[in-house]
Design a protein around this motif. Structure first.
Motif, PDB file in Angstrom:
ATOM      1  N   PRO A  25       0.839  -1.188   0.000  1.00 13.12           N
ATOM      2  CA  PRO A  25       0.000   0.000   0.000  1.00 13.12           C
ATOM      3  C   PRO A  25       0.875   1.239   0.000  1.00 13.12           C
ATOM      4  O   PRO A  25       2.005   1.214   0.463  1.00 13.12           O
ATOM      5  CB  PRO A  25      -0.811  -0.113   1.273  1.00 13.12           C
ATOM      6  N   SER A  26       0.367   2.318  -0.491  1.00  9.38           N
ATOM      7  CA  SER A  26       1.187   3.522  -0.668  1.00  9.38           C
ATOM      8  C   SER A  26       1.632   4.125   0.660  1.00  9.38           C
ATOM      9  O   SER A  26       2.553   4.920   0.695  1.00  9.38           O
ATOM     10  CB  SER A  26       0.432   4.556  -1.492  1.00  9.38           C
ATOM     11  N   THR A  27       1.003   3.761   1.738  1.00 12.45           N
ATOM     12  CA  THR A  27       1.372   4.324   3.034  1.00 12.45           C
ATOM     13  C   THR A  27       2.230   3.378   3.864  1.00 12.45           C
ATOM     14  O   THR A  27       2.495   3.660   5.027  1.00 12.45           O
ATOM     15  CB  THR A  27       0.104   4.666   3.837  1.00 12.45           C
ATOM     16  N   ALA A  28       2.669   2.269   3.303  1.00 11.72           N
ATOM     17  CA  ALA A  28       3.446   1.284   4.066  1.00 11.72           C
ATOM     18  C   ALA A  28       4.798   1.874   4.460  1.00 11.72           C
ATOM     19  O   ALA A  28       5.481   2.488   3.657  1.00 11.72           O
ATOM     20  CB  ALA A  28       3.646   0.022   3.256  1.00 11.72           C
ATOM     21  N   ARG A  29       5.175   1.674   5.683  1.00 14.44           N
ATOM     22  CA  ARG A  29       6.462   2.112   6.202  1.00 14.44           C
ATOM     23  C   ARG A  29       7.029   0.994   7.063  1.00 14.44           C
ATOM     24  O   ARG A  29       6.324   0.105   7.523  1.00 14.44           O
ATOM     25  CB  ARG A  29       6.326   3.383   7.046  1.00 14.44           C
ATOM     26  N   SER A  30       8.317   1.075   7.303  1.00 14.69           N
ATOM     27  CA  SER A  30       8.979   0.071   8.113  1.00 14.69           C
ATOM     28  C   SER A  30       8.478   0.153   9.558  1.00 14.69           C
ATOM     29  O   SER A  30       8.337   1.234  10.115  1.00 14.69           O
ATOM     30  CB  SER A  30      10.486   0.302   8.075  1.00 14.69           C
ATOM     31  N   PRO A  31       8.234  -0.991  10.201  1.00 13.49           N
ATOM     32  CA  PRO A  31       7.695  -0.976  11.565  1.00 13.49           C
ATOM     33  C   PRO A  31       8.764  -0.885  12.650  1.00 13.49           C
ATOM     34  O   PRO A  31       8.522  -1.289  13.778  1.00 13.49           O
ATOM     35  CB  PRO A  31       6.955  -2.310  11.639  1.00 13.49           C
ATOM     36  N   LEU A  32       9.935  -0.341  12.343  1.00  9.66           N
ATOM     37  CA  LEU A  32      11.008  -0.331  13.334  1.00  9.66           C
ATOM     38  C   LEU A  32      10.683   0.515  14.561  1.00  9.66           C
ATOM     39  O   LEU A  32      11.001   0.125  15.685  1.00  9.66           O
ATOM     40  CB  LEU A  32      12.315   0.149  12.705  1.00  9.66           C
ATOM     41  N   PRO A  87      17.735   5.513   5.611  1.00  7.23           N
ATOM     42  CA  PRO A  87      16.504   5.245   4.885  1.00  7.23           C
ATOM     43  C   PRO A  87      16.423   3.879   4.227  1.00  7.23           C
ATOM     44  O   PRO A  87      15.357   3.471   3.834  1.00  7.23           O
ATOM     45  CB  PRO A  87      16.433   6.340   3.840  1.00  7.23           C
ATOM     46  N   HIS A  88      17.520   3.156   4.094  1.00  8.92           N
ATOM     47  CA  HIS A  88      17.421   1.814   3.510  1.00  8.92           C
ATOM     48  C   HIS A  88      16.540   0.926   4.382  1.00  8.92           C
ATOM     49  O   HIS A  88      15.749   0.142   3.881  1.00  8.92           O
ATOM     50  CB  HIS A  88      18.802   1.197   3.345  1.00  8.92           C
ATOM     51  N   PHE A  89      16.678   1.053   5.686  1.00 11.34           N
ATOM     52  CA  PHE A  89      15.881   0.240   6.598  1.00 11.34           C
ATOM     53  C   PHE A  89      14.685   0.989   7.160  1.00 11.34           C
ATOM     54  O   PHE A  89      13.732   0.385   7.590  1.00 11.34           O
ATOM     55  CB  PHE A  89      16.739  -0.268   7.763  1.00 11.34           C
ATOM     56  N   GLN A  90      14.733   2.313   7.182  1.00 12.14           N
ATOM     57  CA  GLN A  90      13.651   3.098   7.770  1.00 12.14           C
ATOM     58  C   GLN A  90      13.327   4.270   6.847  1.00 12.14           C
ATOM     59  O   GLN A  90      13.695   5.397   7.095  1.00 12.14           O
ATOM     60  CB  GLN A  90      14.070   3.617   9.150  1.00 12.14           C
ATOM     61  N   PRO A  91      12.622   3.993   5.731  1.00 17.36           N
ATOM     62  CA  PRO A  91      12.346   5.088   4.806  1.00 17.36           C
ATOM     63  C   PRO A  91      11.382   6.107   5.410  1.00 17.36           C
ATOM     64  O   PRO A  91      10.429   5.755   6.078  1.00 17.36           O
ATOM     65  CB  PRO A  91      11.709   4.393   3.606  1.00 17.36           C
ATOM     66  N   GLY A  92      11.667   7.360   5.153  1.00 18.51           N
ATOM     67  CA  GLY A  92      10.780   8.419   5.612  1.00 18.51           C
ATOM     68  C   GLY A  92       9.733   8.733   4.557  1.00 18.51           C
ATOM     69  O   GLY A  92       9.699   8.139   3.482  1.00 18.51           O
ATOM     70  N   ARG A  93       8.904   9.696   4.838  1.00 19.85           N
ATOM     71  CA  ARG A  93       7.843  10.070   3.893  1.00 19.85           C
ATOM     72  C   ARG A  93       8.411  10.740   2.649  1.00 19.85           C
ATOM     73  O   ARG A  93       7.736  10.839   1.639  1.00 19.85           O
ATOM     74  CB  ARG A  93       6.847  10.963   4.584  1.00 19.85           C
ATOM     75  N   ASP A  94       9.662  11.220   2.709  1.00 20.09           N
ATOM     76  CA  ASP A  94      10.255  11.873   1.550  1.00 20.09           C
ATOM     77  C   ASP A  94      10.904  10.879   0.582  1.00 20.09           C
ATOM     78  O   ASP A  94      11.354  11.265  -0.483  1.00 20.09           O
ATOM     79  CB  ASP A  94      11.281  12.912   1.996  1.00 20.09           C
TER      80      ASP A  94
END
Length: 110
Positions: A25-32, A87-94
């Protein structure tokens, strides 16, 4: 939604397969960050349990809480390390999603 041309002779027969765009989904982010919060929460409860079970003389339960404390502390260290890697493991919104496969040369099936 984009669809690929039907494949012949495959397991799915002649059905059209939806093509992935790389943003599902377009809002998926890493759950770290969530994993770090849960790990810290587990550490807090493990410390409280360890103290309570040592005070009441229940060595088995105190040992279990001690093991949980060690596992939670190790997980916290791993999560903090991965967050600091960037950002490889924790991508931000940018960080934009990957570009979709347009089916050019070198694509399987072409």
């Amino acid at each position: 939604m984009h669809f690929r041309a039907p494949r012949r002779g495959g397991m799915l027969g002649e059905e059209a397969m939806p093509m992935r765009t790389g943003s599902e989904p377009s809002t998926a982010r890493s759950p770290l960050r969530m994993r770090l919060v849960l790990s810290l929460w587990g550490m807090a409860w493990a410390v409280l349990g360890l103290a309570a079970f040592v005070a009441t003389g229940r060595a088995g339960w105190a040992t279990a809480c001690g093991v949980l404390l060690i596992v939670s502390a190790t997980d916290s260290c791993v999560v903090v390390h991965r967050i600091r890697q960037g950002p490889h493991f924790q991508p931000g919104r940018d960080i934009p999603p990957y570009e979709p496969d347009r089916g050019g040369p070198g694509t399987p099936g072409h």
